[in-house]
Design a protein around this motif. Structure first.
Motif, PDB file in Angstrom:
ATOM      1  N   ALA A  57       0.836  -1.207   0.000  1.00 25.96           N
ATOM      2  CA  ALA A  57       0.000   0.000   0.000  1.00 25.96           C
ATOM      3  C   ALA A  57       0.867   1.251   0.000  1.00 25.96           C
ATOM      4  O   ALA A  57       0.601   2.218  -0.711  1.00 25.96           O
ATOM      5  N   SER A  58       1.918   1.243   0.817  1.00 25.12           N
ATOM      6  CA  SER A  58       2.822   2.383   0.894  1.00 25.12           C
ATOM      7  C   SER A  58       3.460   2.655  -0.461  1.00 25.12           C
ATOM      8  O   SER A  58       3.541   3.797  -0.925  1.00 25.12           O
ATOM      9  N   PHE A  59       3.909   1.593  -1.115  1.00 27.74           N
ATOM     10  CA  PHE A  59       4.537   1.736  -2.436  1.00 27.74           C
ATOM     11  C   PHE A  59       3.514   2.229  -3.462  1.00 27.74           C
ATOM     12  O   PHE A  59       3.776   3.131  -4.255  1.00 27.74           O
ATOM     13  N   SER A  60       2.321   1.646  -3.423  1.00 20.25           N
ATOM     14  CA  SER A  60       1.275   2.016  -4.376  1.00 20.25           C
ATOM     15  C   SER A  60       0.868   3.476  -4.216  1.00 20.25           C
ATOM     16  O   SER A  60       0.695   4.204  -5.185  1.00 20.25           O
ATOM     17  N   ASN A  61       0.726   3.929  -2.970  1.00 20.78           N
ATOM     18  CA  ASN A  61       0.368   5.330  -2.721  1.00 20.78           C
ATOM     19  C   ASN A  61       1.452   6.262  -3.252  1.00 20.78           C
ATOM     20  O   ASN A  61       1.170   7.310  -3.819  1.00 20.78           O
ATOM     21  N   GLY A  62       2.710   5.882  -3.052  1.00 20.19           N
ATOM     22  CA  GLY A  62       3.817   6.683  -3.549  1.00 20.19           C
ATOM     23  C   GLY A  62       3.778   6.810  -5.058  1.00 20.19           C
ATOM     24  O   GLY A  62       4.086   7.863  -5.620  1.00 20.19           O
ATOM     25  N   LEU A  63       3.374   5.750  -5.731  1.00 15.98           N
ATOM     26  CA  LEU A  63       3.277   5.759  -7.189  1.00 15.98           C
ATOM     27  C   LEU A  63       2.246   6.779  -7.647  1.00 15.98           C
ATOM     28  O   LEU A  63       2.487   7.545  -8.580  1.00 15.98           O
ATOM     29  N   ARG A  64       1.113   6.827  -6.969  1.00 17.14           N
ATOM     30  CA  ARG A  64       0.041   7.736  -7.382  1.00 17.14           C
ATOM     31  C   ARG A  64       0.352   9.189  -7.018  1.00 17.14           C
ATOM     32  O   ARG A  64      -0.184  10.107  -7.615  1.00 17.14           O
ATOM     33  N   LYS A  65       1.215   9.384  -6.015  1.00 15.91           N
ATOM     34  CA  LYS A  65       1.556  10.751  -5.619  1.00 15.91           C
ATOM     35  C   LYS A  65       2.672  11.343  -6.471  1.00 15.91           C
ATOM     36  O   LYS A  65       2.979  12.510  -6.373  1.00 15.91           O
ATOM     37  N   SER A  66       3.320  10.516  -7.289  1.00 14.46           N
ATOM     38  CA  SER A  66       4.456  10.991  -8.068  1.00 14.46           C
ATOM     39  C   SER A  66       3.992  11.956  -9.157  1.00 14.46           C
ATOM     40  O   SER A  66       2.850  11.905  -9.593  1.00 14.46           O
ATOM     41  N   PRO A  67       4.878  12.845  -9.612  1.00  8.26           N
ATOM     42  CA  PRO A  67       4.480  13.829 -10.628  1.00  8.26           C
ATOM     43  C   PRO A  67       4.166  13.185 -11.969  1.00  8.26           C
ATOM     44  O   PRO A  67       4.712  12.136 -12.305  1.00  8.26           O
ATOM     45  N   ASP A  68       3.283  13.837 -12.712  1.00  9.99           N
ATOM     46  CA  ASP A  68       2.900  13.410 -14.066  1.00  9.99           C
ATOM     47  C   ASP A  68       2.557  11.925 -14.115  1.00  9.99           C
ATOM     48  O   ASP A  68       3.280  11.117 -14.704  1.00  9.99           O
ATOM     49  N   PRO A  69       1.442  11.511 -13.513  1.00 13.93           N
ATOM     50  CA  PRO A  69       1.083  10.094 -13.462  1.00 13.93           C
ATOM     51  C   PRO A  69       0.886   9.458 -14.829  1.00 13.93           C
ATOM     52  O   PRO A  69       0.912   8.226 -14.953  1.00 13.93           O
ATOM     53  N   LYS A  70       0.697  10.279 -15.882  1.00 14.42           N
ATOM     54  CA  LYS A  70       0.502   9.711 -17.217  1.00 14.42           C
ATOM     55  C   LYS A  70       1.824   9.336 -17.893  1.00 14.42           C
ATOM     56  O   LYS A  70       1.836   8.674 -18.925  1.00 14.42           O
ATOM     57  N   SER A  71       2.929   9.780 -17.305  1.00 16.73           N
ATOM     58  CA  SER A  71       4.232   9.503 -17.904  1.00 16.73           C
ATOM     59  C   SER A  71       4.547   8.004 -17.840  1.00 16.73           C
ATOM     60  O   SER A  71       4.367   7.370 -16.802  1.00 16.73           O
ATOM     61  N   PRO A  72       5.034   7.421 -18.949  1.00 17.25           N
ATOM     62  CA  PRO A  72       5.396   5.997 -18.925  1.00 17.25           C
ATOM     63  C   PRO A  72       6.589   5.716 -18.021  1.00 17.25           C
ATOM     64  O   PRO A  72       6.838   4.570 -17.637  1.00 17.25           O
ATOM     65  N   ASN A  73       7.332   6.772 -17.662  1.00 20.51           N
ATOM     66  CA  ASN A  73       8.508   6.580 -16.816  1.00 20.51           C
ATOM     67  C   ASN A  73       8.194   6.626 -15.327  1.00 20.51           C
ATOM     68  O   ASN A  73       9.035   6.279 -14.507  1.00 20.51           O
ATOM     69  N   THR A  74       6.989   7.073 -14.975  1.00 22.13           N
ATOM     70  CA  THR A  74       6.663   7.255 -13.563  1.00 22.13           C
ATOM     71  C   THR A  74       6.864   5.988 -12.728  1.00 22.13           C
ATOM     72  O   THR A  74       7.510   6.040 -11.684  1.00 22.13           O
ATOM     73  N   PRO A  75       6.335   4.826 -13.131  1.00 21.41           N
ATOM     74  CA  PRO A  75       6.546   3.626 -12.308  1.00 21.41           C
ATOM     75  C   PRO A  75       8.027   3.320 -12.099  1.00 21.41           C
ATOM     76  O   PRO A  75       8.432   2.934 -11.005  1.00 21.41           O
ATOM     77  N   LEU A  76       8.834   3.517 -13.138  1.00 23.73           N
ATOM     78  CA  LEU A  76      10.266   3.253 -13.012  1.00 23.73           C
ATOM     79  C   LEU A  76      10.916   4.216 -12.022  1.00 23.73           C
ATOM     80  O   LEU A  76      11.727   3.809 -11.180  1.00 23.73           O
ATOM     81  N   GLN A  77      10.514   5.494 -12.086  1.00 26.20           N
ATOM     82  CA  GLN A  77      11.072   6.488 -11.165  1.00 26.20           C
ATOM     83  C   GLN A  77      10.725   6.136  -9.717  1.00 26.20           C
ATOM     84  O   GLN A  77      11.560   6.234  -8.820  1.00 26.20           O
TER      85      GLN A  77
END
Length: 346
Positions: A57-77
């Protein structure tokens, strides 16, 4: 799915709307602490399952809070930000090679560029100067680190910090170690701290950072060696019938962004006990005699698994004639007449 409960059934049991459950399970909404507790309760999770849910849950929440959620690089970042500190030096090198191969860019140049100050950015304040060690105390610490190293791991090139901690527990009844998921709030966000009590000393280490040290992350290795330095150098300052510890310095703070490389971390060390423990840490990971062999500091740091800046710091000490004379006197007083420190005089 593992509990054979449908979303509809879970909705009825939890009191949450079906649409909200669907949004949660399709990564369209953050998992709050209350929602997570509801899942754990309704699904009757074991302790292991609850821990795994909290972690995900902690990891998943961090993913959604990251900038530009539509970016294909966001999960990698997010993955690199979350787990980068647990990568070994070999793992990071493999990633660097993949990036260079697939982008055609030179990573060293990019890293240099990323460290430049942005326009208009204020120059950071200079950090306070570290207290100085007298040459005789520096030599005393170097020999103490050498003795501890020989006792705990012999002549190995690279110290296995996990083995060292286990062996010290076995050999010294007044030393113990406890690996925790999180350290108590009293430790001010540190991920490693050594505590004195009536029975001796206990090293508390955050689980993720301990695994980082076992996986070869230089900074995590250094911090554990630093806390061991307090055990060997400052037993009187830690002795107490009540729990007592030396306040954690910046080097022990749990900031994931600080773990992106092996040699960029510059700690604030502002009292003599911390300077001594810092000195012990590097000389435990890199024996003082290695500095006399003329090996370049970058190779010495890489071979022994220590931060380059710390190796450079000790290397400067080892070029001071007063310090070398202190070593010669200490070795001579032990009755040793042939030693690398005497050079041609041996």
């Amino acid at each position: 799915m593992n509990k054979s409960i449908s979303q509809k059934e879970f909705s009825e049991l939890s009191g949450m709307s079906l649409s909200h459950v669907s949004n949660l399970e399709h990564s369209r909404a953050n998992l709050s602490k209350e929602v997570l507790e509801t899942y754990i309760s309704v699904l009757n999770c074991s302790e292991a399952e609850a821990n795994e849910l909290q972690k995900k849950a902690s990891f998943s929440n961090g993913l959604r809070k990251s900038p530009d959620p539509k970016s294909p690089n966001t999960p990698l970042q997010v993955m690199l930000a979350e787990f980068g500190d647990r990568l070994s030096p070999n793992g990071r090198e493999a990633i660097r090679k993949i990036l260079e191969r697939e982008t055609g860019e030179e990573m060293n140049a990019l890293l240099f560029s990323s460290n430049q100050c942005a326009k208009g950015q204020k120059t950071p304040r200079r950090r306070p100067k570290r207290p100085s060690l007298h040459p005789s105390r520096f030599v005393e610490i170097a020999l103490a680190a050498e003795s501890a190293r020989q006792k705990l791991c012999g002549n190995v090139r690279r110290v296995d910090v996990g083995h060292v901690v286990e062996k010290l527990i076995h050999l010294d009844q007044r030393f113990d170690c406890e690996v925790c998921e999180y350290l108590p709030p009293a430790f001010e966000g540190a991920f490693a701290v050594i505590v004195g009590h009536a029975e001796g000393h206990t090293l508390f280490v955050e689980q993720e950072r301990y695994h980082s040290a076992l996986n070869g992350v230089y900074f995590a290795r250094h911090v554990i060696a630093h806390e061991l330095g307090h055990h060997f150098l400052h037993p009187d300052k830690l002795r107490s019938d009540k729990a007592l510890w030396l306040p954690p310095q910046e080097l022990a703070k749990n900031t994931a962004k600080s773990f992106t490389s092996d040699n960029q971390i510059e700690q604030v060390v502002d009292n003599i006990e911390e300077v001594e423990a810092e000195c012990f840490a590097t000389l435990f990971l890199v024996p003082w005699t290695e500095f006399l062999k003329g090996t370049e500091t970058k190779y010495l740091a890489s071979d022994c698994g220590e931060q380059l800046d710390e190796v450079k710091r000790i290397s400067r000490f080892m070029k001071i004639e007063t310090v070398l004379n202190e070593f010669r006197a200490a070795i001579w007083s032990k009755g040793i007449r042939k030693h690398i420190v005497f050079g041609n005089a041996a």
